[in-house]
Design an enzyme around this catalytic site. Structure first.
Site, PDB file in Angstrom:
ATOM      1  N   ARG A   1       0.806  -1.220   0.000  1.00 23.43           N
ATOM      2  CA  ARG A   1       0.000   0.000   0.000  1.00 23.43           C
ATOM      3  C   ARG A   1       0.846   1.280   0.000  1.00 23.43           C
TER       4      ARG A   1
ATOM      5  N   HIS B   1     -20.070   7.938  40.330  1.00 26.96           N
ATOM      6  CA  HIS B   1     -21.283   8.717  40.058  1.00 26.96           C
ATOM      7  C   HIS B   1     -20.892  10.163  39.778  1.00 26.96           C
TER       8      HIS B   1
ATOM      9  N   THR C   1      -2.949 -10.561   4.897  1.00 29.32           N
ATOM     10  CA  THR C   1      -3.293  -9.708   3.755  1.00 29.32           C
ATOM     11  C   THR C   1      -4.709  -9.145   3.808  1.00 29.32           C
ATOM     12  N   GLY C   2      -5.446  -9.432   4.886  1.00 33.66           N
ATOM     13  CA  GLY C   2      -6.699  -8.721   5.127  1.00 33.66           C
ATOM     14  C   GLY C   2      -7.842  -9.103   4.202  1.00 33.66           C
TER      15      GLY C   2
ATOM     16  N   GLY D   1      -0.395   0.080   8.232  1.00 32.87           N
ATOM     17  CA  GLY D   1      -1.666   0.284   8.945  1.00 32.87           C
ATOM     18  C   GLY D   1      -2.829  -0.428   8.285  1.00 32.87           C
TER      19      GLY D   1
ATOM     20  N   LEU E   1     -12.409  -7.862  12.390  1.00 28.19           N
ATOM     21  CA  LEU E   1     -12.236  -6.708  13.272  1.00 28.19           C
ATOM     22  C   LEU E   1     -10.759  -6.485  13.548  1.00 28.19           C
ATOM     23  N   ALA E   2     -10.389  -5.215  13.682  1.00 33.28           N
ATOM     24  CA  ALA E   2      -8.981  -4.868  13.880  1.00 33.28           C
ATOM     25  C   ALA E   2      -8.439  -5.465  15.182  1.00 33.28           C
TER      26      ALA E   2
ATOM     27  N   VAL F   1     -31.341  -6.263  -4.288  1.00 32.97           N
ATOM     28  CA  VAL F   1     -31.019  -5.390  -5.411  1.00 32.97           C
ATOM     29  C   VAL F   1     -30.747  -6.284  -6.609  1.00 32.97           C
TER      30      VAL F   1
ATOM     31  N   GLU G   1     -22.690   3.040   9.714  1.00 30.90           N
ATOM     32  CA  GLU G   1     -21.734   4.078  10.150  1.00 30.90           C
ATOM     33  C   GLU G   1     -21.632   5.186   9.090  1.00 30.90           C
TER      34      GLU G   1
HETATM   35  P1  FAD Z   1      -5.775  -5.285   6.643  1.00 29.98           P
HETATM   36  O1  FAD Z   1      -5.916  -4.166   7.587  1.00 29.98           O
HETATM   37  O2  FAD Z   1      -6.724  -5.359   5.500  1.00 29.98           O
HETATM   38  O3  FAD Z   1      -4.279  -5.210   6.089  1.00 29.98           O
HETATM   39  C1  FAD Z   1      -3.826  -6.063   5.096  1.00 29.98           C
HETATM   40  C2  FAD Z   1      -2.706  -5.391   4.347  1.00 29.98           C
HETATM   41  O4  FAD Z   1      -2.095  -6.365   3.515  1.00 29.98           O
HETATM   42  C3  FAD Z   1      -3.150  -4.271   3.416  1.00 29.98           C
HETATM   43  O5  FAD Z   1      -2.519  -3.061   3.776  1.00 29.98           O
HETATM   44  C4  FAD Z   1      -2.725  -4.721   2.027  1.00 29.98           C
HETATM   45  O6  FAD Z   1      -2.188  -3.660   1.244  1.00 29.98           O
HETATM   46  C5  FAD Z   1      -1.634  -5.723   2.353  1.00 29.98           C
HETATM   47  N1  FAD Z   1      -1.443  -6.738   1.299  1.00 29.98           N
HETATM   48  C6  FAD Z   1      -2.384  -7.534   0.735  1.00 29.98           C
HETATM   49  N2  FAD Z   1      -1.825  -8.350  -0.170  1.00 29.98           N
HETATM   50  C7  FAD Z   1      -0.504  -8.062  -0.177  1.00 29.98           C
HETATM   51  C8  FAD Z   1       0.622  -8.554  -0.898  1.00 29.98           C
HETATM   52  N3  FAD Z   1       0.504  -9.544  -1.789  1.00 29.98           N
HETATM   53  N4  FAD Z   1       1.817  -8.006  -0.656  1.00 29.98           N
HETATM   54  C9  FAD Z   1       1.974  -7.011   0.250  1.00 29.98           C
HETATM   55  N5  FAD Z   1       0.967  -6.518   0.960  1.00 29.98           N
HETATM   56  C10 FAD Z   1      -0.263  -7.028   0.761  1.00 29.98           C
HETATM   57  N6  FAD Z   1     -12.584  -2.873  12.455  1.00 29.98           N
HETATM   58  C11 FAD Z   1     -12.665  -2.531  13.769  1.00 29.98           C
HETATM   59  O7  FAD Z   1     -12.283  -3.320  14.636  1.00 29.98           O
HETATM   60  N7  FAD Z   1     -13.156  -1.292  14.145  1.00 29.98           N
HETATM   61  C12 FAD Z   1     -13.600  -0.404  13.245  1.00 29.98           C
HETATM   62  O8  FAD Z   1     -14.024   0.692  13.625  1.00 29.98           O
HETATM   63  C13 FAD Z   1     -13.542  -0.744  11.873  1.00 29.98           C
HETATM   64  N8  FAD Z   1     -13.976   0.130  10.933  1.00 29.98           N
HETATM   65  C14 FAD Z   1     -13.885  -0.218   9.607  1.00 29.98           C
HETATM   66  C15 FAD Z   1     -14.373   0.681   8.665  1.00 29.98           C
HETATM   67  C16 FAD Z   1     -14.318   0.365   7.324  1.00 29.98           C
HETATM   68  C17 FAD Z   1     -14.842   1.333   6.308  1.00 29.98           C
HETATM   69  C18 FAD Z   1     -13.736  -0.880   6.909  1.00 29.98           C
HETATM   70  C19 FAD Z   1     -13.627  -1.225   5.448  1.00 29.98           C
HETATM   71  C20 FAD Z   1     -13.264  -1.784   7.836  1.00 29.98           C
HETATM   72  C21 FAD Z   1     -13.347  -1.461   9.204  1.00 29.98           C
HETATM   73  N9  FAD Z   1     -12.910  -2.347  10.192  1.00 29.98           N
HETATM   74  C22 FAD Z   1     -13.011  -2.011  11.518  1.00 29.98           C
HETATM   75  C23 FAD Z   1     -12.332  -3.660   9.849  1.00 29.98           C
HETATM   76  C24 FAD Z   1     -10.794  -3.602   9.944  1.00 29.98           C
HETATM   77  O9  FAD Z   1     -10.328  -2.607   9.074  1.00 29.98           O
HETATM   78  C25 FAD Z   1     -10.202  -4.953   9.589  1.00 29.98           C
HETATM   79  O10 FAD Z   1     -10.780  -5.961  10.393  1.00 29.98           O
HETATM   80  C26 FAD Z   1      -8.696  -4.941   9.833  1.00 29.98           C
HETATM   81  O11 FAD Z   1      -8.069  -3.941   9.081  1.00 29.98           O
HETATM   82  C27 FAD Z   1      -8.096  -6.305   9.487  1.00 29.98           C
HETATM   83  O12 FAD Z   1      -6.731  -6.266   9.699  1.00 29.98           O
HETATM   84  P2  FAD Z   1      -5.727  -7.193   8.868  1.00 29.98           P
HETATM   85  O13 FAD Z   1      -4.377  -6.888   9.417  1.00 29.98           O
HETATM   86  O14 FAD Z   1      -6.207  -8.585   8.875  1.00 29.98           O
HETATM   87  O15 FAD Z   1      -5.845  -6.709   7.358  1.00 29.98           O
HETATM   88  P1  NAI Z   2     -21.770  -6.559   7.187  1.00 34.36           P
HETATM   89  O1  NAI Z   2     -21.552  -8.009   7.100  1.00 34.36           O
HETATM   90  O2  NAI Z   2     -21.630  -5.881   8.503  1.00 34.36           O
HETATM   91  O3  NAI Z   2     -23.217  -6.190   6.635  1.00 34.36           O
HETATM   92  C1  NAI Z   2     -23.613  -6.510   5.340  1.00 34.36           C
HETATM   93  C2  NAI Z   2     -25.115  -6.361   5.257  1.00 34.36           C
HETATM   94  O4  NAI Z   2     -25.488  -6.474   3.894  1.00 34.36           O
HETATM   95  C3  NAI Z   2     -25.879  -7.444   6.023  1.00 34.36           C
HETATM   96  O5  NAI Z   2     -26.902  -6.842   6.761  1.00 34.36           O
HETATM   97  C4  NAI Z   2     -26.402  -8.352   4.919  1.00 34.36           C
HETATM   98  O6  NAI Z   2     -27.607  -9.000   5.270  1.00 34.36           O
HETATM   99  C5  NAI Z   2     -26.620  -7.332   3.806  1.00 34.36           C
HETATM  100  N1  NAI Z   2     -26.626  -7.888   2.461  1.00 34.36           N
HETATM  101  C6  NAI Z   2     -25.840  -8.872   1.956  1.00 34.36           C
HETATM  102  N2  NAI Z   2     -26.116  -9.065   0.657  1.00 34.36           N
HETATM  103  C7  NAI Z   2     -27.084  -8.167   0.319  1.00 34.36           C
HETATM  104  C8  NAI Z   2     -27.779  -7.861  -0.890  1.00 34.36           C
HETATM  105  N3  NAI Z   2     -27.505  -8.513  -2.014  1.00 34.36           N
HETATM  106  N4  NAI Z   2     -28.708  -6.886  -0.873  1.00 34.36           N
HETATM  107  C9  NAI Z   2     -28.979  -6.208   0.278  1.00 34.36           C
HETATM  108  N5  NAI Z   2     -28.354  -6.462   1.442  1.00 34.36           N
HETATM  109  C10 NAI Z   2     -27.410  -7.420   1.467  1.00 34.36           C
HETATM  110  O7  NAI Z   2     -20.776  -5.935   6.094  1.00 34.36           O
HETATM  111  P2  NAI Z   2     -20.228  -4.463   5.887  1.00 34.36           P
HETATM  112  O8  NAI Z   2     -21.130  -3.460   6.493  1.00 34.36           O
HETATM  113  O9  NAI Z   2     -19.882  -4.372   4.453  1.00 34.36           O
HETATM  114  O10 NAI Z   2     -18.893  -4.482   6.732  1.00 34.36           O
HETATM  115  C11 NAI Z   2     -17.906  -5.480   6.482  1.00 34.36           C
HETATM  116  C12 NAI Z   2     -17.155  -5.786   7.735  1.00 34.36           C
HETATM  117  O11 NAI Z   2     -16.226  -4.753   8.036  1.00 34.36           O
HETATM  118  C13 NAI Z   2     -18.020  -5.874   8.988  1.00 34.36           C
HETATM  119  O12 NAI Z   2     -18.671  -7.097   9.097  1.00 34.36           O
HETATM  120  C14 NAI Z   2     -16.999  -5.706  10.042  1.00 34.36           C
HETATM  121  O13 NAI Z   2     -16.350  -6.932  10.261  1.00 34.36           O
HETATM  122  C15 NAI Z   2     -16.032  -4.714   9.439  1.00 34.36           C
HETATM  123  N6  NAI Z   2     -16.314  -3.367   9.941  1.00 34.36           N
HETATM  124  C16 NAI Z   2     -16.263  -3.150  11.290  1.00 34.36           C
HETATM  125  C17 NAI Z   2     -16.563  -1.918  11.812  1.00 34.36           C
HETATM  126  C18 NAI Z   2     -16.566  -1.729  13.282  1.00 34.36           C
HETATM  127  O14 NAI Z   2     -16.038  -2.583  13.973  1.00 34.36           O
HETATM  128  N7  NAI Z   2     -17.120  -0.651  13.807  1.00 34.36           N
HETATM  129  C19 NAI Z   2     -16.902  -0.785  10.960  1.00 34.36           C
HETATM  130  C20 NAI Z   2     -16.973  -1.136   9.558  1.00 34.36           C
HETATM  131  C21 NAI Z   2     -16.652  -2.376   9.089  1.00 34.36           C
END
Ligand code: FAD
Ligand code: NAI
Length: 469
Positions: free
Chosen positions: A37, A448, A145-146, A41, A323-324, A239, A189
């Site tokens: 990336r 409290h 790799t997430g 992070g 989840l992170a 959809v 969110e």
């Molecule tokens: P990632 O964070 O996805 O990191 C994987 C990394 O691997 C990436 O940087 C990618 O570039 C790298 N990579 C992949 N393939 C290769 C390769 N071949 N070579 C080198 N590098 C590579 N989770 C929470 O707990 N709290 C939250 O509030 C939250 N909010 C979120 C909001 C959004 C919009 C999204 C999309 C996710 C959110 N999540 C949240 C989920 C959280 O981001 C993920 O669960 C977390 O990042 C997973 O960590 P990871 O280390 O497994 O992978």
């Molecule tokens: P999600 O799994 O939380 O929700 C997806 C929703 O889409 C579900 O309600 C499902 O029933 C619905 N759905 C699935 N297919 C559909 C279709 N064809 N038409 C209409 N609805 C459909 O997934 P989301 O919101 O994309 O988030 C992905 C993941 O990222 C989360 O599950 C979570 O693990 C992580 N994340 C965590 C956050 C946090 O911890 N605060 C914040 C954002 C993401």
């Protein structure tokens, strides 16, 4: 050891990968952490947790400023400068990613910027972002790799009209009407962010409820609160098509049951948020023979080892909640295991939080899960309307619900809808790690006036003796 030879090579510098690298280095392993990336992070810091929370915070301050008059604070007209809000978001990202680079350096982890491919057990090729390649060898390799966005078949995400969370974190103008496909965590969110900034928001969900997996009682009340905030819901709809037009996008919807008429929904932007899938493309898994399950997740044993000796995987790319903090805990556990120490992750006590206003937070079992398992349980519930601090803060929406074993009183699940629920859930997680009873929480002195008194009152309510209700 040569410069390209390591004890541990980690692919992915997200919360799973970089935390694993830090702990491994603390334990004396020569470690490299590779990411394609450019900044460390992962999804979390760059396009996930951190930018979404920056926008949730900023948009909530914007919403509160509009009601500051209720507390006797005169602000004049409150205006949005979206460009500046996006710059504020970016500074939060930069501060955090630079912090991770600093920590990697401080712990003598080599940060390598490039795309990694497994060529054989113990061998990784890196196509460096700056050009050129490196061939690394390692005693052990960790795949971290997430995940990536799950696409909706037949619908093209152009990140302009039809966007994923990436696009919805970076709109250059507030949409007039934002349609969201999926009433999960991302949809609600980011829907909250754009609703607070002035968009009309319609959420289309396949199921007949929002946030599947969250305790149904909590989810129902959460939906009621979001509706009060002006978010519209179309539940039980699938959809069947989406078309990007010049200035809008048109969705075709059909009843999820299959019975009934199709309808259309027009919006100027559409967010597709129907889940995320493991990210394994281009890694060379096939060549090395690493096995994945039917959902594309890398299969591992209890110590994160894949079917190939010396290759491990963790975080979003394996099973479990995406989840992170789950990824981080796995990173620590794996590094300790590789360094010969005892380690484990307690998957029964992983909190979940939805960072809306009010927040939703939970840990342990939901009522539905306990019913399915045939576990007899007691319920203690306490509303924030009866909490003194919530009253003066004007945050009376929601409640705390504690589920305890009917025979032993052991806490089995805690579910909170309310302001700061995400912080309050930590108390419940600690209690559950120590196998606390509801009585233990009820006997613990809570300051409290705080919102946490509602947790104590819910624990008292398990035994039918809440004081302020
Ligand atoms: P990632 O964070 O996805 O990191 C994987 C990394 O691997 C990436 O940087 C990618 O570039 C790298 N990579 C992949 N393939 C290769 C390769 N071949 N070579 C080198 N590098 C590579 N989770 C929470 O707990 N709290 C939250 O509030 C939250 N909010 C979120 C909001 C959004 C919009 C999204 C999309 C996710 C959110 N999540 C949240 C989920 C959280 O981001 C993920 O669960 C977390 O990042 C997973 O960590 P990871 O280390 O497994 O992978
Ligand atoms: P999600 O799994 O939380 O929700 C997806 C929703 O889409 C579900 O309600 C499902 O029933 C619905 N759905 C699935 N297919 C559909 C279709 N064809 N038409 C209409 N609805 C459909 O997934 P989301 O919101 O994309 O988030 C992905 C993941 O990222 C989360 O599950 C979570 O693990 C992580 N994340 C965590 C956050 C946090 O911890 N605060 C914040 C954002 C993401």
């Amino acid at each position: 050891m040569s410069d390209d030879s390591f004890d541990l090579v980690i692919i992915g510098a997200g919360p799973g990968g970089y935390v694993c690298a830090l702990r491994a280095a603390q334990l004396g392993l020569k470690t490299a952490c590779i990411d394609k990336r450019g900044e460390p992070g992962g999804t979390c810091l760059n396009v996930g947790c951190i930018p979404s929370k920056a926008l949730l915070h900023a948009s909530e301050v914007f919403a509160q400023a509009q009601h500051a008059g209720d507390m006797g604070i005169k602000l004049g007209s409150v205006k949005l400068d979206l460009e500046k809000m996006m710059a504020y978001k970016q500074s939060g990202i930069d501060g955090n990613t630079q912090g991770v680079s600093f920590l990697l350096k401080k712990n003598k982890v080599e940060e390598i910027k490039g795309a990694a491919t497994l060529t054989a057990p113990g061998k990784v090729d890196v196509a460096l972002l700056d050009g050129g390649t490196r061939q690394l060898s390692a005693k052990n390799i960790v795949i971290a790799t997430g995940s990536e966005v799950t696409p909706l078949p037949g619908i093209e995400i152009d990140e302009e009209r039809i966007v994923s969370s990436m696009g919805a974190l970076s709109f250059d103008a507030v949409p007039k009407h934002l349609a969201i496909v999926g009433a999960g965590i991302i949809g609600l969110e980011l829907g909250s962010v754009w609703r607070r900034l002035g968009a009309e928001v319609t959420v289309v969900e396949f199921l007949d409820r929002i946030t599947p997996g969250v305790d149904a009682d909590l989810a129902k009340n959460f939906q009621r609160v979001l509706k009060k905030q002006g978010i519209k819901f179309m539940l039980g709809k699938k959809v069947t098509g989406a078309k990007a037009l010049k200035a809008s996008a048109k969705l075709t919807l059909a009843p999820a049951s299959g019975d009934g008429e199709e309808e259309t929904l027009t919006a100027d932007r559409v967010l597709i948020s129907i889940g995320r899938r493991p990210h394994t493309q281009g890694l060379g898994l096939e060549a090395v023979g690493v096995v994945r399950d039917s959902a594309g997740r890398i299969e591992t044993d209890a110590h994160f080892k894949t079917n190939i000796d010396g290759i491990y995987a963790l975080g979003d790319v394996i099973s479990g909640p995406m989840l992170a903090h789950k990824a981080e805990d796995e990173g620590v556990a794996l590094a300790e295991h590789l360094a010969g120490k005892p380690s484990h992750v307690n998957y029964d006590v992983i909190p979940g939080v939805i960072y809306t206003a009010p927040e939703v937070a939970w840990v342990g079992k939901s009522e539905e899960e306990l019913k399915d398992a045939g576990t007899e349980y007691k319920v203690g519930k306490f509303p924030f309307t009866a909490n003194g601090r919530a009253k003066v803060n004007g945050t009376t929406d929601g409640f705390v619900k504690i589920l305890a074993d009917a025979h032993t009183d052991k806490v089995l699940g805690v579910h909170i809808l309310g302001a700061q629920a995400g912080d309050m859930i930590a108390e419940a997680a600690v209690a559950m790690e120590f196998s606390a009873s509801a009585e233990d929480i009820a006997r613990t002195c809570h300051a409290h006036p705080t919102l946490t008194e509602a947790v104590k009152e819910a624990a008292l309510a398990v035994d039918g003796r809440a004081l302020h209700m």
